[in-house]
Design a protein around this motif. Structure first.
Motif, mmCIF file in Angstrom:
data_model
loop_
_atom_site.group_PDB
_atom_site.id
_atom_site.type_symbol
_atom_site.label_atom_id
_atom_site.label_comp_id
_atom_site.label_asym_id
_atom_site.label_seq_id
_atom_site.Cartn_x
_atom_site.Cartn_y
_atom_site.Cartn_z
ATOM 1 N N ASP A 16 0.690 -1.163 0.032
ATOM 2 C CA ASP A 16 0.110 0.198 0.282
ATOM 3 C C ASP A 16 1.015 1.238 0.014
ATOM 4 O OD1 ASP A 16 -2.439 -1.446 -0.212
ATOM 5 O OD2 ASP A 16 -2.679 -1.412 1.934
ATOM 6 N N ASP A 17 0.338 2.211 -0.737
ATOM 7 C CA ASP A 17 1.201 3.507 -0.838
ATOM 8 C C ASP A 17 2.237 3.188 -1.241
ATOM 9 O OD1 ASP A 17 -1.024 5.268 -0.309
ATOM 10 O OD2 ASP A 17 -0.709 4.978 2.138
ATOM 11 N N LYS B 224 -8.632 2.354 -13.577
ATOM 12 C CA LYS B 224 -8.590 2.110 -12.439
ATOM 13 C C LYS B 224 -7.144 1.358 -12.162
ATOM 14 C CE LYS B 224 -13.120 1.103 -10.683
ATOM 15 N NZ LYS B 224 -13.962 0.273 -11.163
ATOM 16 N N GLN C 75 -5.560 -1.658 -5.817
ATOM 17 C CA GLN C 75 -5.532 -0.540 -4.940
ATOM 18 C C GLN C 75 -5.895 0.872 -5.276
ATOM 19 O OE1 GLN C 75 -1.317 -1.828 -4.965
ATOM 20 N NE2 GLN C 75 -1.466 -2.391 -2.732
ATOM 21 N N LYS C 76 -5.788 2.057 -4.340
ATOM 22 C CA LYS C 76 -6.616 3.274 -4.880
ATOM 23 C C LYS C 76 -5.239 4.026 -5.614
ATOM 24 C CE LYS C 76 -4.755 5.757 -0.746
ATOM 25 N NZ LYS C 76 -3.904 5.154 0.169
ATOM 26 N N PRO C 77 -5.822 4.801 -6.446
ATOM 27 C CA PRO C 77 -5.033 5.484 -7.467
ATOM 28 C C PRO C 77 -4.051 6.256 -6.568
ATOM 29 C CG PRO C 77 -7.339 5.940 -7.943
ATOM 30 C CD PRO C 77 -7.377 5.332 -6.455
ATOM 31 N N ARG C 78 -2.713 6.327 -7.349
ATOM 32 C CA ARG C 78 -1.818 7.274 -6.826
ATOM 33 C C ARG C 78 -2.193 8.626 -7.061
ATOM 34 N NH1 ARG C 78 4.115 5.618 -9.051
ATOM 35 N NH2 ARG C 78 3.213 6.331 -11.084
#
Ligand code: AKG
Length: 309
Positions: free
Chosen positions: A198-199, A275, A280-283
């Motif tokens: 993540d991140d 997406k 995971q969430k977009p950067r």
């Protein structure tokens, strides 16, 4: 085509593998500033160096702007200013094409935009921009990677239809950490082992780990290239265009001479990002433009110098 189809899975297995590229390399019928020989060379190698595409006068302006950018960002503690691991030296400044000034104009200059449009066969927008500074003695390496692998997995770029344009702002020698490229590597896709933390971007911009190819794949690509690794050396003002999937990296800068390059990543407006395939969430926008993705209206070639007069 369905945006969800993952043509290039990566970081989905504990083992790496190599697949053939599924997209064209040159997306146009050839109209534009590059001649047939240059197009052939880009198609074959995955990159093309245009020596001294910008004049000495323009380079002087670029250098002044570079120094200003460096100074303005030295004490900034924001996500888009990346420091070298273990020091306060600036490694990269992102989003420079939105500076409402010199670099914004440079990013729209028709000398580079027309080439990007020719290679990508459509209008283009900037998906990412940055200056990489690589100061003398302290500039650290960038490990081997394909940019497309990250843009695909972490940003949802479906196709290989983007080109990086690296403008050489200080002379790039063999000994100050120039970009190195494996010729022909853009024709193969290394599906990397492992998963994406993540991140990931919070650490990968200082030192990339997830999405880096294994030694065996790198050796295979180099062997395919007849044992050759090329390097993008040249005088300031030269411009390297390299295909999104070309395997590249660079060594640290042990010399006293800084090596600074500005990168604009042009993506086809027909290849806007979706997406992330990692789920995971977009950067953040500073790494992958989702909101600022209007087609560029190129500005005349002479607008850099003209603007300052
Ligand atoms: C990157 O920023 O993705 C690079 O590969 C840059 C390498 C360099 O500036 O030497």
């Amino acid at each position: 085509m369905d945006m969800n189809i993952d043509l290039y899975p990566s970081r989905v297995s504990s083992a790496a593998s190599i697949k053939e590229r599924k997209d064209p390399i040159i997306h146009s019928n050839g109209e534009g500033p590059l001649n047939q020989l240059e197009l052939q060379s880009y198609e074959e190698n995955g990159y093309l160096m245009k020596e001294k595409l910008f004049t000495d006068e323009e380079v002087k302006l670029m250098t002044e702007e570079l120094e200003k950018t460096m100074k303005d960002n030295q004490s900034k503690d924001t996500a888009d200013v990346i420091k070298e691991p273990g020091s306060n030296e600036i490694r990269s400044v992102f989003e420079i094409h939105k500076d409402s000034g010199f670099f914004e104009m440079l990013a729209k200059n028709e000398r580079i935009v027309k080439i990007a449009e020719q290679l990508l066969g459509s209008q283009v927008y900037i998906n990412q921009s940055r200056i990489n500074f690589k100061p003398g003695f302290k500039g650290k390496e960038f490990y081997w990677h394909s940019d497309f692998e990250t843009w695909h997995v972490e940003d949802g770029m479906q196709h290989m239809r983007a080109v990086s344009c690296s403008i050489i702002l200080t002379d790039n020698y063999e000994f100050n950490g120039p970009l190195m490229l494996i010729p022909g590597s853009h024709k193969w896709y290394v599906s990397c082992a492992g998963a994406t933390p993540d991140d990931n971007f919070k650490s990968s911009l200082q030192k990339q780990e997830a999405g880096t190819p294994d030694n065996e794949s790198l050796s295979w690509l180099t062997e395919k290239a007849g044992g050759r690794i090329d390097r993008a050396t040249g005088p300031a003002g030269s411009v390297l265009f390299f295909e999104s999937n070309t395997m590249h990296g660079s060594n640290g800068n042990l010399s006293p001479y800084p090596r600074s390059n500005v990168f604009f990543v042009f993506n086809s407006i027909k290849n806007k990002i979706g997406k992330p395939y990692s789920g995971q969430k977009p950067r953040p926008e500073f790494l992958a433009n989702r909101d600022n993705n209007k087609a560029i209206e190129a500005v005349p070639s002479n607008s850099l110098v003209g603007k300052q007069e």
